[in-house]
Design a protein around this motif. Structure first.
Motif, PDB file in Angstrom:
ATOM      1  N   GLU A  53       0.526  -1.152   0.352  1.00  0.00           N
ATOM      2  CA  GLU A  53      -0.522  -0.417  -0.085  1.00  0.00           C
ATOM      3  C   GLU A  53       0.634   1.388   0.711  1.00  0.00           C
ATOM      4  O   GLU A  53       0.376   2.279  -0.655  1.00  0.00           O
ATOM      5  N   TRP A  77      -6.312  -8.450  -3.441  1.00  0.00           N
ATOM      6  CA  TRP A  77      -7.188  -8.142  -2.529  1.00  0.00           C
ATOM      7  C   TRP A  77      -7.014  -6.090  -2.270  1.00  0.00           C
ATOM      8  O   TRP A  77      -8.192  -5.444  -2.738  1.00  0.00           O
ATOM      9  N   GLU A  80      -9.103  -4.929  -5.944  1.00  0.00           N
ATOM     10  CA  GLU A  80     -10.097  -4.185  -5.743  1.00  0.00           C
ATOM     11  C   GLU A  80     -10.222  -2.854  -4.718  1.00  0.00           C
ATOM     12  O   GLU A  80     -11.107  -2.203  -4.732  1.00  0.00           O
ATOM     13  N   LYS A  81      -9.785  -3.209  -4.149  1.00  0.00           N
ATOM     14  CA  LYS A  81      -9.607  -2.038  -2.851  1.00  0.00           C
ATOM     15  C   LYS A  81      -9.611  -1.076  -3.879  1.00  0.00           C
ATOM     16  O   LYS A  81      -9.818   0.258  -3.671  1.00  0.00           O
ATOM     17  N   TYR A  82      -7.950  -1.014  -4.873  1.00  0.00           N
ATOM     18  CA  TYR A  82      -7.434   0.565  -5.350  1.00  0.00           C
ATOM     19  C   TYR A  82      -8.053   0.371  -6.724  1.00  0.00           C
ATOM     20  O   TYR A  82      -7.592   1.234  -7.086  1.00  0.00           O
ATOM     21  N   VAL A 130     -11.344 -12.355  -1.119  1.00  0.00           N
ATOM     22  CA  VAL A 130     -12.360 -11.591  -2.135  1.00  0.00           C
ATOM     23  C   VAL A 130     -12.810 -12.556  -2.146  1.00  0.00           C
ATOM     24  O   VAL A 130     -12.734 -12.989  -3.748  1.00  0.00           O
TER      25      VAL A 130
END
Length: 189
Positions: A53, A77, A80-82, A130
């Motif tokens: 991150e 993960w 999907e988050k970013y 996910v």
């Protein structure tokens, strides 16, 4: 501006892995060495995600994740988050692995350093699972001869995404050099 690649190596691996090195060489040959990131991922899942991150947060332009094995799990993960694209190479699908599989003393393949993987670390992995992906953001590369992970689990989990399923091979993904051009194309390079 050309895109960047963040390569996430697998469990007990490192930036010295042969796939990570091949991607680094390809980026260097294109004059893009400064757009290739392959950090040492700590064995603790939360710390590995934090490391990735920090790099994602520092990128001004497009970034594609490339994840091998557990790195593919992390890449899912993060993608999907970013809202990122990701290339997944023989990725871990956690739901198909017995919870205690990783628990115990582990040794890094490249450094020889040992570390303890605990049930708490397994819980950290479970928190990153996910259940449903956005198929258009992924390129899945699997070999049917993977001796560690059942490739069919990845094929099912990543249904609808672009998939390259190759007969034979093993968990190291033996035909990676042949598919490097497709990987770079998917990354927009």
């Amino acid at each position: 501006m050309s895109g960047s690649i963040l390569y996430l190596h697998g469990f007990c691996s490192s930036p010295a892995s042969w796939k990570a090195q091949l991607v680094a060489q390809a980026m260097n040959a294109r004059g893009l060495a400064d757009r290739y990131y392959c950090p040492v991922l700590p064995p603790i899942p939360r710390a590995a995600i934090a490391t990735a991150e920090a790099i994602i947060g520092s990128q001004p332009g497009p970034l594609t994740l490339v994840g091998s094995s557990l790195g593919g799990f992390y890449a899912t993960w993060l993608a999907e988050k970013y809202d990122l694209r990701a290339v997944l190479i023989n990725p871990v699908v956690l739901a198909s692995i017995a919870p205690g599989t990783f628990v115990g003393t582990q040794t890094n393949f490249h450094t020889g350093q040992s570390f303890e993987f605990t049930p708490q670390h397994v819980a950290q992995l479970a928190a990153l699972e996910v259940p449903r992906i956005t198929p258009e953001r992924y390129l899945l590369m699997v070999e049917t001869g993977d001796e560690l992970l059942d490739y069919r689990r990845a094929v099912a989990h990543y249904a609808g995404c672009h998939q390259m399923i190759l007969d034979g091979g093993d968990h190291s993904f033996t035909r990676f050099p042949d598919l490097l051009p497709q990987l770079l194309e998917f990354c927009g390079l």
